[in-house]
Design a protein around this motif. Structure first.
Motif, PDB file in Angstrom:
ATOM      1  N   ASN A 189       0.800  -1.231   0.000  1.00 29.59           N
ATOM      2  CA  ASN A 189       0.000   0.000   0.000  1.00 29.59           C
ATOM      3  C   ASN A 189       0.831   1.279   0.000  1.00 29.59           C
ATOM      4  N   TYR A 190       2.102   1.196  -0.370  1.00 27.44           N
ATOM      5  CA  TYR A 190       2.920   2.407  -0.473  1.00 27.44           C
ATOM      6  C   TYR A 190       2.621   3.063  -1.820  1.00 27.44           C
ATOM      7  N   ARG A 191       2.690   4.373  -1.878  1.00 29.66           N
ATOM      8  CA  ARG A 191       2.373   5.100  -3.114  1.00 29.66           C
ATOM      9  C   ARG A 191       3.328   4.730  -4.234  1.00 29.66           C
TER      10      ARG A 191
END
Length: 146
Positions: free
Chosen positions: A59-61
């Motif tokens: 879920n990291y950009r």
């Protein structure tokens, strides 16, 4: 001997509390007007970009790929002459190496140039719980001779 006034103090001694009060007032105004201290490393108006992971956590950009730091160094008698810095291309480099003068040495005195490189790698050990918050870098130094 200094001249004393009727109050028992010299004129410069009487001005000292006034000067201190004015300085305190200016300091108070400066603290109210400025929103906060500027960052020490980045300076004003130069924020770091988001960290570029080789293997980002869940879920990291989305970001651009991490860059490799590379630099060519001139050698004399097989040794680097001056100090050098090797940094990656991100705004706020993710890796930066400082190489003092003479720290890069080739095995042959006939070497005239060396390439210093730090390449980002994916973390290998996935058995550790959690996620490493950073990249692993492979450092290499190769000379044109030797």
């Amino acid at each position: 001997m200094s001249r004393l006034t009727l109050a028992g103090r010299s004129p410069s001694a009487r001005r000292c509390p006034v000067v201190l009060a004015v300085a305190a007032g200016l300091e108070a105004v400066a603290l109210i007007v400025t929103p906060g201290a500027p960052p020490i490393y980045d300076g004003i108006g130069f924020p770091d970009e988001p960290y570029r992971f080789v293997a980002p956590p869940a879920n990291y950009r989305d970001t651009q790929p991490a860059t490799t730091a590379t630099r060519q160094l001139s050698l004399a008698d097989g040794h680097s002459g001056g100090a050098a810095t090797v940094s990656s291309a991100e705004t706020g480099p993710q890796i930066s190496l400082y190489l003092p003068a003479g720290s890069v040495r080739a095995t042959s005195p006939d070497a005239h140039e060396a390439t210093v490189s730090a390449a980002p790698l994916s973390p290998v050990d996935r058995s550790v719980p959690g996620h490493p918050w950073g990249n692993v870098y492979r450092l290499s130094i190769t000379a044109d001779v030797g």
